[in-house]
Design an enzyme around this catalytic site. Structure first.
Site, PDB file in Angstrom:
ATOM      1  N   ASP A 287      38.633  45.314  41.155  1.00  0.00           N
ATOM      2  CA  ASP A 287      38.387  44.371  42.233  1.00  0.00           C
ATOM      3  C   ASP A 287      38.176  45.132  43.541  1.00  0.00           C
ATOM      4  OD1 ASP A 287      37.973  41.820  43.116  1.00  0.00           O
ATOM      5  OD2 ASP A 287      40.081  41.416  43.525  1.00  0.00           O
TER       6      ASP A 287
ATOM      7  N   HIS B 150      37.297  38.505  55.376  1.00  0.00           N
ATOM      8  CA  HIS B 150      38.549  38.339  54.630  1.00  0.00           C
ATOM      9  C   HIS B 150      39.516  39.484  54.912  1.00  0.00           C
ATOM     10  CE1 HIS B 150      41.333  37.690  51.283  1.00  0.00           C
ATOM     11  NE2 HIS B 150      41.125  38.940  50.901  1.00  0.00           N
TER      12      HIS B 150
ATOM     13  N   GLN C 285      52.969  39.274  46.600  1.00  0.00           N
ATOM     14  CA  GLN C 285      52.123  40.353  47.110  1.00  0.00           C
ATOM     15  C   GLN C 285      52.731  41.037  48.338  1.00  0.00           C
ATOM     16  OE1 GLN C 285      48.122  39.013  47.907  1.00  0.00           O
ATOM     17  NE2 GLN C 285      47.382  41.043  48.503  1.00  0.00           N
TER      18      GLN C 285
ATOM     19  N   TYR D 112      53.434  45.064  47.511  1.00  0.00           N
ATOM     20  CA  TYR D 112      52.149  45.775  47.532  1.00  0.00           C
ATOM     21  C   TYR D 112      52.199  47.186  48.106  1.00  0.00           C
ATOM     22  CZ  TYR D 112      50.672  45.579  52.443  1.00  0.00           C
ATOM     23  OH  TYR D 112      50.554  45.781  53.785  1.00  0.00           O
TER      24      TYR D 112
ATOM     25  N   LYS E  78      48.763  39.513  41.282  1.00  0.00           N
ATOM     26  CA  LYS E  78      47.386  39.265  40.875  1.00  0.00           C
ATOM     27  C   LYS E  78      47.224  39.195  39.365  1.00  0.00           C
ATOM     28  CE  LYS E  78      45.259  40.137  45.013  1.00  0.00           C
ATOM     29  NZ  LYS E  78      44.196  39.354  45.626  1.00  0.00           N
TER      30      LYS E  78
END
Lengths: 435, 435
Positions: free
Chosen positions: A135, A142, A248, A252, A261
């Site tokens: 990804d 974003h 997350q 992360y 995810k």
């Protein structure tokens, strides 16, 4: 890059009447997928209007010749990896022949008709076995929006405009449109808590992405040069990269998103080919003044000229309340693939620039494609500013994040003056309660 | 957890004489792999001394019965995924029977002998198709050492002692021991440069890890509880997670390592079973005072009691200079698997706690297992303090990072008073120049 030819002629109509008009699948599209007719085994097919053309049946009926045979033979089984491995030549030959066979006036109409199934009676599958799923993070709006929430002082990191940032995702949990998605449980730690706790995700989100199906692939140690990268694209789909924002935020650092995810990703089931998208190619959008030029290994004249994509992207939400009151799905967002900071060729070249090998059927996600304003956000985290500004629905429900029973529907459409609009089919899934 | 039984008896010797004494593969080990004898096709085999037992041949010779047949039938092909999917029962039955067949005094010696190949004449392969590869970060000394270099103020992040940190790696570029590894090219930006540049990695490193081969796997949406996690382990290997430190430093924020890792990972080719490692189980090492207890979903009494592993881990370096002068490989490090902050069961349970599905043949890396001092570092980044203190070799060469032509060799060994020592075989690869 695909040339425009007679298969793109907007005046072309199909004798499959449902393909003419407002279908996602007019004769100018001809996407490939894997389906099973009622009671049958999974096999390759082509969407045309509300019908699916059975490729093994059409092959057996002797409807193909030359390179198109090779393409159809690679689409007999339950996954299209062999088809993707063939690359552009056979794919284009198949397209040209399908366009003839399905056009108004085709002398083969009678034989082709016996190879059609009502899509409504068919089951659709993942079109390919995904070896590796990567990804990316090419939606600069974003990246900026989310960066602000995770790192208020530091939304866009210094590498963003040089490195097409990406990370490896989970291949095993990719699911086709229509399969429900279970709310994950996980560790979270609100800022005011002294210790983390374990429980159902409270900040469940979708992400609006394009997926790229890899075609022939490359050998380990042999990078794909930018001028050759377009040839690695087997097709496109929609991708919902479901995200558990509370998990997350806690997990992360320093190695990136993981359990937030990998509980599942949903893709639309049709592989929309580069040929079908040729009319919707645009120049790579100009970088804002002051942004650095891409490093030379990511620069190609043809890619600059036509590496961008003009595709409308839409997110719809159907809640239990809307469903109960018979109200339509609520449009959460309308964005466009032109808001990608890096082209698909650039992410492929970057991915392989260290020698990493891509394989047929690998899936690349673009990352969330948000537009520049609040009505074009690709995630609810952005739309509601991290849950602060809830979305109010016609059912009087509010949403800060997704709730159980909510269904998220992604759509994409290419539209251009003088060309037939084409769609991707839906990428949809409903949230089930945590187990 | 595997029980100790007669297959672990240290007095047990094999009529394959090379298995007795200093072999990695005594009769107490019996690891599985995929090999091809000279000119033959890839198939399942078992290492015994300097020989490989051909499982299809042994099955055809009628040497197995009951559950052991099931195990051998799942090991006929070019990958052991079907064998891994079977889980512990058939694997243990096969082990028990192999132990009988290969023991001194076995009445079947004559028939078994016809199924042996000299390992030196065989090619070894990856033992399974890796669907997904996940790398963890359970070496707390490594996390602290590296954290200091990347984030001097903040070496160990607040989540480390709660979350078994992991991320998805690249499955397609995993290679068996012996295949060379090409130095990657990539974007790097030294701290004093104003812009990044693209070129060969200048800070190439290895990482000393254990790999865990997943057995039966779990269904999407159905977490593996901590008490059942050991049953998901199909076996162990050595894993060298090659790392390009200069690429990593520039690319890793905010989504984690990507091109700095995915150009290749090397694994040892033999799957060392949980049964073979049973004697080397130890309690999960006690956490330092002040560290939080694992959250309840990661706590299991049996796992606390025997979830740790006492395995010596070794890194050797063979350079062109050493080779030229006929000098032996230089030992860079001696560490131990007991330095894992999380157990294998804990990383499996954490990985699936959100419903993520593991599949037979998935590979989990533990992350770099460094010990507490400078002689037990699992990466050269740690050993040389980021290149500041070079390693000096008997050839008078120096190494701050790896150079072209260098060969890195990882080894592991279980050793315990009253038990036969067992080894993993080597995990080795030589660095080729960047293309």
């Amino acid at each position: 890059m695909a040339q425009l030819d007679q298969t793109h002629d907007p005046k072309l109509e199909s004798w499959v009447l449902s393909a003419n008009g407002h279908s996602d699948f007019p004769i100018q599209n001809l996407p490939l997928g894997v389906f099973s007719p009622n009671g049958g085994s999974p096999r390759g097919g082509v969407a045309i209007g509300d019908q699916i053309l059975d490729l093994p049946a059409a092959l057996a009926a002797g409807l193909f010749a030359g390179e198109a045979v090779k393409a159809a033979e690679a689409a007999l089984g339950p996954v299209l990896n062999p088809f993707l491995a063939l690359g552009a030549g056979p794919r284009q030959a198949l397209r040209a022949r399908l366009s003839e066979l399905l056009s108004q006036g085709s002398p083969e109409k009678g034989r082709v008709e016996t190879c059609l199934h009502d899509a409504a009676d068919c089951t659709l599958y993942l079109p390919a076995h995904v070896g590796d799923y990567t990804d990316f993070y090419v939606g600069i709006h974003h990246a900026t929006n989310v960066g602000k929430q995770f790192r208020p002082d530091n939304p866009l990191l210094p590498n963003y405009k040089y490195v097409p940032i990406g990370y490896h995702g989970r291949a095993s949990s990719i699911r086709p449109s229509g399969e429900p998605m279970r709310r994950p449980r996980g560790q979270t730690k609100p800022p005011d808590a002294t210790e983390p706790s374990f429980g159902p995700c409270q900040r469940l989100d979708y992400e609006l992405e394009l997926g790229v199906w890899i075609g022939p692939g490359n050998t380990l140690g042999e990078p794909v040069r930018i001028g050759e990268a377009a040839g690695q694209v087997g097709g496109f789909c929609l991708l919902n990269d479901w995200s558990a924002r509370d998990i997350q935020a806690w997990e992360y650092q320093p190695l990136g998103p993981f359990l937030s995810k990998n509980f599942g990703s949903t893709v639309s089931t049709w592989i929309v080919t580069p040929e079908a998208l040729a009319p919707f190619r645009i120049p790579q959008p100009k970088r804002p003044d002051g942004d650095p030029a891409p490093l030379p290994y990511l620069l190609d004249e043809a890619d600059q000229r036509e590496g961008g994509l003009n595709l409308e992207l839409e997110v719809l939400l159907l809640t239990p309340g809307l469903r109960e009151k018979g109200l339509p799905a609520h449009r959460l967002s309308m964005s466009n693939a032109r808001h990608m900071y890096w082209t698909v060729a650039q992410i492929i070249t970057h991915h392989t620039s260290n020698g990493c090998n891509l394989q047929p059927g690998d899936l690349l996600g673009t990352g969330t494609i948000s537009g520049p304003d609040q009505s074009s956000c690709g995630s609810i985290l952005e739309t509601t500013l991290g849950g602060k500004n809830p979305v109010v629905l016609a059912s009087s429900e509010q949403r800060r994040f997704l709730e159980d029973g909510d269904e998220v529907i992604l759509r994409a459409r290419g539209r251009r003056e003088g060309f037939a609009p084409i769609g991707f089919g839906e990428c949809r899934a409903t949230i089930q309660p945590a187990r």
